[in-house]
Design an enzyme around this catalytic site. Sequence first.
Site, mmCIF file in Angstrom:
data_model
loop_
_atom_site.group_PDB
_atom_site.id
_atom_site.type_symbol
_atom_site.label_atom_id
_atom_site.label_comp_id
_atom_site.label_asym_id
_atom_site.label_seq_id
_atom_site.Cartn_x
_atom_site.Cartn_y
_atom_site.Cartn_z
ATOM 1 N NE ARG A 103 -3.827 0.681 1.867
ATOM 2 C CZ ARG A 103 -5.059 0.771 2.380
ATOM 3 N NH1 ARG A 103 -5.277 1.437 3.481
ATOM 4 N NH2 ARG A 103 -6.072 0.175 1.781
ATOM 5 C CG HIS A 130 -8.136 0.049 -3.160
ATOM 6 N ND1 HIS A 130 -7.407 -1.068 -2.797
ATOM 7 C CD2 HIS A 130 -8.800 0.443 -2.025
ATOM 8 C CE1 HIS A 130 -7.619 -1.321 -1.518
ATOM 9 N NE2 HIS A 130 -8.445 -0.428 -1.028
ATOM 10 C CD GLN A 133 -12.838 -1.668 -1.310
ATOM 11 O OE1 GLN A 133 -12.025 -1.606 -0.397
ATOM 12 N NE2 GLN A 133 -14.066 -2.111 -1.123
HETATM 13 N N1 CP Z 1 -11.181 -0.163 2.080
HETATM 14 C C1 CP Z 1 -9.934 -0.231 2.537
HETATM 15 O O1 CP Z 1 -8.976 -0.448 1.806
HETATM 16 O O2 CP Z 1 -9.822 -0.057 3.895
HETATM 17 P P1 CP Z 1 -8.465 0.207 4.712
HETATM 18 O O3 CP Z 1 -7.940 1.531 4.256
HETATM 19 O O4 CP Z 1 -8.875 0.197 6.142
HETATM 20 O O5 CP Z 1 -7.509 -0.901 4.388
HETATM 21 N N1 NVA Z 2 -9.832 6.774 -1.635
HETATM 22 C C1 NVA Z 2 -9.465 6.345 -0.312
HETATM 23 C C2 NVA Z 2 -9.694 4.873 -0.155
HETATM 24 C C3 NVA Z 2 -9.378 4.298 1.194
HETATM 25 C C4 NVA Z 2 -9.572 2.823 1.267
HETATM 26 C C5 NVA Z 2 -8.025 6.711 -0.035
HETATM 27 O O1 NVA Z 2 -7.180 6.534 -0.927
HETATM 28 O O2 NVA Z 2 -7.739 7.199 1.069
#
Ligand code: CP
Ligand code: NVA
Length: 306
Positions: A103, A130, A133
Amino acid sequence: MVKHLLSMQDLSPNEIEAILDDAAGLKEKLRRGEPHELLRGKTLGMIFEKPSLRTRVTFETGMTQLGGHAIYLAPADIQLGKRESVPDTARNLSRWVDAVMARLFKHDIIVELARHSSVPVINGLTDLHHPCQTLGDLLTIREHKGKLRGLKLAWVGDGNNVCNSLLLGCTLVGMNISAVCPHGYEPDANVMTQAKKNAEKSGAKLELLTNPKKAVAGADVIYTDVWVSMGQEKEAKRRMRAFEGYQVNAQLLKLAKPNVIVMHCLPAHRGQEITDEVIDGPRSVVLDQAENRMHAQKALLVSLLA
Ligand code: CP
Ligand code: NVA
């Protein structure tokens, strides 16, 4: 060649379908209490430059259920590109672990990490994509609607990483997607170009709008996300103003199909992009999405590693 998952575009429609089928199978096995240690002895290294609840817990729990294990590397542990270069980090990790989940802030960095890694690299969120997701989301939609092809998803809000991955995922599997975003907050231009190509192949309809009421008309799924993503905190004030009128609330829901489902990747900023009434209401499937992240990622890990 090593297979990575950096973007939904790394998967073919058939591969997506196979992952969703396997995810449903693994979910059922877990429900019945049947062991499914398909990754016994395997290790996943997880690099986090940003915070996480769902991504960390679902990957870690998923690996344990599959008989393997996951190592959490916090931002201060690795300091990617600062303490050690990205290529050196990739080459070292490749000697110990069977896959890497990362991440990161910049998408270019995960591309570089993958280029120097001899084990699969999975994108656990970057500023651009992502994909994990989207896999969990497609599983959730399929469970609730019994199909994907021909459904209409309305994305309401920021054309961000989650939106980009959905644009690719939906157009690959033949789902119609209307993204409604304020001027200046549209999805990535290259992603839109690719999504158009996907849509031509799959027969999906793709549109970019600015009026939320128009976008949600006839929608089977309404999806929203935060207006300020991780790393954009300095833009918060400007963004709050830009997204006024883009809230998913009870009035907006009335314009969609009566059986519409409401989705959010979470974490949510209640009272901003979505009201309490909607996120806690009967149309919301946000906790199914959170759960399905784990099942979808388990299937993905098995497809890459078993
Ligand atoms: N939706 C998602 O990726 O959640 P986190 O940021 O908590 O991992
Ligand atoms: N768009 C958000 C998603 C978090 C899961 C971010 O990047 O912070």
